[in-house]
Write a protein that holds these residues in place. Structure first.
Motif, PDB file in Angstrom:
ATOM      1  N   VAL A 108      59.781 -10.077  34.487  1.00 15.39           N
ATOM      2  CA  VAL A 108      61.025  -9.357  34.832  1.00 15.39           C
ATOM      3  C   VAL A 108      61.307  -9.356  36.325  1.00 15.39           C
ATOM      4  N   MET A 109      60.328  -9.672  37.134  1.00 14.04           N
ATOM      5  CA  MET A 109      60.526  -9.673  38.584  1.00 14.04           C
ATOM      6  C   MET A 109      60.602 -11.082  39.171  1.00 14.04           C
ATOM      7  N   MET A 110      60.594 -12.074  38.287  1.00 11.80           N
ATOM      8  CA  MET A 110      60.734 -13.465  38.737  1.00 11.80           C
ATOM      9  C   MET A 110      62.205 -13.771  39.012  1.00 11.80           C
ATOM     10  N   PRO A 111      62.511 -14.480  40.091  1.00  9.54           N
ATOM     11  CA  PRO A 111      63.904 -14.868  40.348  1.00  9.54           C
ATOM     12  C   PRO A 111      64.365 -15.963  39.389  1.00  9.54           C
ATOM     13  N   GLU A 112      65.659 -16.189  39.368  1.00 13.15           N
ATOM     14  CA  GLU A 112      66.227 -17.263  38.546  1.00 13.15           C
ATOM     15  C   GLU A 112      65.593 -18.594  38.955  1.00 13.15           C
ATOM     16  N   PRO A 113      65.517 -19.531  38.005  1.00 16.33           N
ATOM     17  CA  PRO A 113      64.854 -20.816  38.302  1.00 16.33           C
ATOM     18  C   PRO A 113      65.471 -21.578  39.473  1.00 16.33           C
ATOM     19  N   ALA A 114      66.776 -21.409  39.680  1.00  9.05           N
ATOM     20  CA  ALA A 114      67.425 -22.167  40.761  1.00  9.05           C
ATOM     21  C   ALA A 114      67.069 -21.640  42.151  1.00  9.05           C
ATOM     22  N   GLU A 115      66.512 -20.431  42.198  1.00  5.63           N
ATOM     23  CA  GLU A 115      66.194 -19.842  43.501  1.00  5.63           C
ATOM     24  C   GLU A 115      64.782 -20.239  43.938  1.00  5.63           C
ATOM     25  N   PHE A 116      64.477 -20.010  45.186  1.00  7.96           N
ATOM     26  CA  PHE A 116      63.145 -20.286  45.748  1.00  7.96           C
ATOM     27  C   PHE A 116      62.724 -21.738  45.496  1.00  7.96           C
ATOM     28  N   ALA A 117      63.628 -22.630  45.856  1.00  7.52           N
ATOM     29  CA  ALA A 117      63.384 -24.065  45.644  1.00  7.52           C
ATOM     30  C   ALA A 117      62.050 -24.467  46.256  1.00  7.52           C
ATOM     31  N   GLY A 118      61.280 -25.214  45.484  1.00 10.67           N
ATOM     32  CA  GLY A 118      60.021 -25.754  45.993  1.00 10.67           C
ATOM     33  C   GLY A 118      58.835 -24.828  45.858  1.00 10.67           C
ATOM     34  N   ALA A 119      59.082 -23.534  45.566  1.00 14.48           N
ATOM     35  CA  ALA A 119      57.958 -22.604  45.476  1.00 14.48           C
ATOM     36  C   ALA A 119      57.223 -22.784  44.138  1.00 14.48           C
ATOM     37  N   ARG A 120      55.908 -22.611  44.158  1.00 10.57           N
ATOM     38  CA  ARG A 120      55.129 -22.632  42.903  1.00 10.57           C
ATOM     39  C   ARG A 120      55.111 -21.225  42.318  1.00 10.57           C
ATOM     40  N   ARG A 121      55.330 -21.128  41.033  1.00  8.28           N
ATOM     41  CA  ARG A 121      55.444 -19.821  40.383  1.00  8.28           C
ATOM     42  C   ARG A 121      54.194 -19.484  39.577  1.00  8.28           C
ATOM     43  N   PHE A 122      53.748 -18.242  39.704  1.00  9.83           N
ATOM     44  CA  PHE A 122      52.554 -17.783  38.991  1.00  9.83           C
ATOM     45  C   PHE A 122      52.812 -16.429  38.330  1.00  9.83           C
ATOM     46  N   GLY A 123      52.346 -16.281  37.101  1.00  8.02           N
ATOM     47  CA  GLY A 123      52.387 -14.977  36.453  1.00  8.02           C
ATOM     48  C   GLY A 123      51.118 -14.182  36.720  1.00  8.02           C
ATOM     49  N   SER A 124      50.084 -14.864  37.165  1.00 11.29           N
ATOM     50  CA  SER A 124      48.790 -14.215  37.391  1.00 11.29           C
ATOM     51  C   SER A 124      48.503 -14.125  38.890  1.00 11.29           C
ATOM     52  N   LEU A 125      48.226 -12.911  39.348  1.00  9.34           N
ATOM     53  CA  LEU A 125      47.901 -12.733  40.767  1.00  9.34           C
ATOM     54  C   LEU A 125      46.592 -13.452  41.113  1.00  9.34           C
ATOM     55  N   ASP A 126      45.615 -13.359  40.237  1.00 11.70           N
ATOM     56  CA  ASP A 126      44.331 -13.998  40.530  1.00 11.70           C
ATOM     57  C   ASP A 126      44.500 -15.501  40.753  1.00 11.70           C
ATOM     58  N   GLU A 127      45.386 -16.119  39.989  1.00 14.11           N
ATOM     59  CA  GLU A 127      45.623 -17.560  40.188  1.00 14.11           C
ATOM     60  C   GLU A 127      46.462 -17.819  41.438  1.00 14.11           C
ATOM     61  N   GLY A 128      47.503 -17.012  41.617  1.00 16.39           N
ATOM     62  CA  GLY A 128      48.424 -17.254  42.735  1.00 16.39           C
ATOM     63  C   GLY A 128      47.812 -16.997  44.099  1.00 16.39           C
ATOM     64  N   ILE A 129      46.791 -16.163  44.121  1.00 21.02           N
ATOM     65  CA  ILE A 129      46.184 -15.789  45.406  1.00 21.02           C
ATOM     66  C   ILE A 129      45.047 -16.742  45.787  1.00 21.02           C
ATOM     67  N   ALA A 130      44.552 -17.515  44.815  1.00 20.81           N
ATOM     68  CA  ALA A 130      43.346 -18.325  45.057  1.00 20.81           C
ATOM     69  C   ALA A 130      43.557 -19.283  46.234  1.00 20.81           C
ATOM     70  N   GLY A 131      42.752 -19.142  47.248  1.00 20.83           N
ATOM     71  CA  GLY A 131      42.794 -20.035  48.404  1.00 20.83           C
ATOM     72  C   GLY A 131      43.954 -19.801  49.365  1.00 20.83           C
ATOM     73  N   ALA A 132      44.741 -18.740  49.164  1.00 20.57           N
ATOM     74  CA  ALA A 132      45.913 -18.516  50.035  1.00 20.57           C
ATOM     75  C   ALA A 132      45.485 -18.117  51.447  1.00 20.57           C
ATOM     76  N   ASP A 133      46.241 -18.595  52.441  1.00 24.07           N
ATOM     77  CA  ASP A 133      45.995 -18.226  53.841  1.00 24.07           C
ATOM     78  C   ASP A 133      46.709 -16.937  54.219  1.00 24.07           C
ATOM     79  N   VAL A 134      47.824 -16.693  53.556  1.00 17.01           N
ATOM     80  CA  VAL A 134      48.647 -15.512  53.840  1.00 17.01           C
ATOM     81  C   VAL A 134      49.047 -14.911  52.499  1.00 17.01           C
ATOM     82  N   VAL A 135      48.842 -13.599  52.356  1.00 16.75           N
ATOM     83  CA  VAL A 135      49.255 -12.903  51.134  1.00 16.75           C
ATOM     84  C   VAL A 135      50.257 -11.822  51.536  1.00 16.75           C
ATOM     85  N   MET A 136      51.486 -12.006  51.102  1.00 16.91           N
ATOM     86  CA  MET A 136      52.537 -11.060  51.474  1.00 16.91           C
ATOM     87  C   MET A 136      52.900 -10.218  50.263  1.00 16.91           C
ATOM     88  N   MET A 137      52.587  -8.938  50.333  1.00 23.52           N
ATOM     89  CA  MET A 137      52.865  -8.021  49.224  1.00 23.52           C
ATOM     90  C   MET A 137      54.245  -7.402  49.420  1.00 23.52           C
TER      91      MET A 137
END
Ligand code: NCD
Length: 322
Positions: free
Chosen positions: A204-233
């Motif tokens: 419910v908090m994901m933007p429309e598919p046309a937005e955020f061009a080029g960004a990788r989308r994750f439903g899981s925080l544990d996956e999306g955070i893995a190896g990240a240099d910057v985590v912006m909450m």
């Protein structure tokens, strides 16, 4: 920006700053460099200048704000401007003619810059189209769409901590769909060449598919955070979601809250950011918010520097001494 309107002048300088869309990399870097020159070591007196001497900056905020509004005011005062702060409803939801009458009235009092925060998309451009030739409009936040000075201060904070943008993985977490902070961060960081931007959110908090061009989308925080240099909450915007749409905060924290255990999945030198105001214990625990990786207070300090840089740039573009 809609047809026939440009926030840049014929020389490519910003007359207004309403969005980071279309602002070239060189200009963003120039603003970051200028902002960096306004950063002083902890304990030192804040920098001052006279770039805005004789000018008047009006803060017109129709939505609550502590840090954005205070930092625009301090930035203007430290550059020698007079300031006024008005809680005005500019939007057409408030009352028919009032927008332009408010602007004309303040223009007669020789206001040079309008800093506007409003929940109605398009108000900033509308005002910019109607102001006199010597007057600038700077956004302090537009609906869910744009928060350009926040995007710049986030970029400055990352540059200070990481030395640049090459090869970075940056993960944005939370209510991306309704977040102007996320949109402006995505725009700034894409322009500056960040290699990988990830967005993490429940459906419910994901933007429309046309937005955020080029960004990788994750439903899981544990996956999306893995190896990240910057985590912006991002903040859970409880005021914008009530009734059936309200978020179960306990469940949200369980799935998307940043905890000391979770941040360990990020890169070893990862930093944590949050634009504020924070819901401690919901999207972020106090251990993380106040911990060694947190750059949240530095973001606030950089906010003043970035707003000084934008105001000084606009003044210089209008023929004031640089
Ligand atoms: C944000 C805003 O108002 O857009 N805060 C800020 O400017 N520091 C984010 C928010 O309200 O969640």
């Amino acid at each position: 920006m809609s047809g026939g309107f440009s926030q840049q002048d014929a020389n490519g300088r910003l007359r207004h700053l309403i969005t980071l869309d279309g602002v070239p990399r060189a200009l963003i870097e120039e603003l970051l460099d200028r902002a960096q020159s306004h950063v002083t070591p902890a304990g030192a007196l804040p920098p001052r200048g006279d770039d805005l001497a004789g000018w008047t900056v009006a803060n017109l905020f129709a939505e609550p704000s502590t840090r954005t509004r205070a930092s625009f005011e301090l930035a203007a005062v430290r550059l020698g401007a007079d300031t006024i702060n008005l809680d005005v409803m500019l939007s057409s939801r408030a009352k028919g003619e009032s927008i332009i009458d408010t602007i004309y009235t303040l223009q007669e009092m020789q206001v040079n810059v309008f800093v506007i925060r409003d929940a109605e998309p398009g108000i900033h451009e509308y005002v910019a189209r109607h102001v006199g030739p010597g007057v600038s409009v700077i956004s302090g936040g537009e609906a869910h769409l744009s928060h350009p000075t926040q995007g710049l201060l986030d970029a400055l904070t990352i540059r200070q901590c990481k030395g640049g943008f090459d090869g970075l993985v940056v993960t944005l977490v939370g209510d991306i769909r309704r977040s102007r902070v996320a949109r402006s961060a995505h725009r700034a960081l894409s322009t500056l060449g960040v290699a990988e931007i990830r967005i993490v959110a429940p459906p419910v908090m994901m933007p429309e598919p046309a937005e955020f061009a080029g960004a990788r989308r994750f439903g899981s925080l544990d996956e999306g955070i893995a190896g990240a240099d910057v985590v912006m909450m991002l903040r859970i915007q409880q005021e914008r979601a009530t009734g059936a749409g309200a978020t179960d905060l306990v469940a949200y924290h369980q799935d998307y809250g940043l905890t000391p255990a979770r941040i360990e999945r990020a890169a070893p030198e990862a930093i944590v950011m949050h634009p504020g105001p924070m819901n401690r214990g919901v999207e972020i625990t106090s251990d993380v918010a106040d911990g060694p990786r947190s750059m949240i207070r530095r973001q606030v300090a950089n906010g003043v520097a970035v707003r000084m840089a934008v105001l000084a740039h606009v003044a210089a573009a209008r023929g004031r001494a640089p």
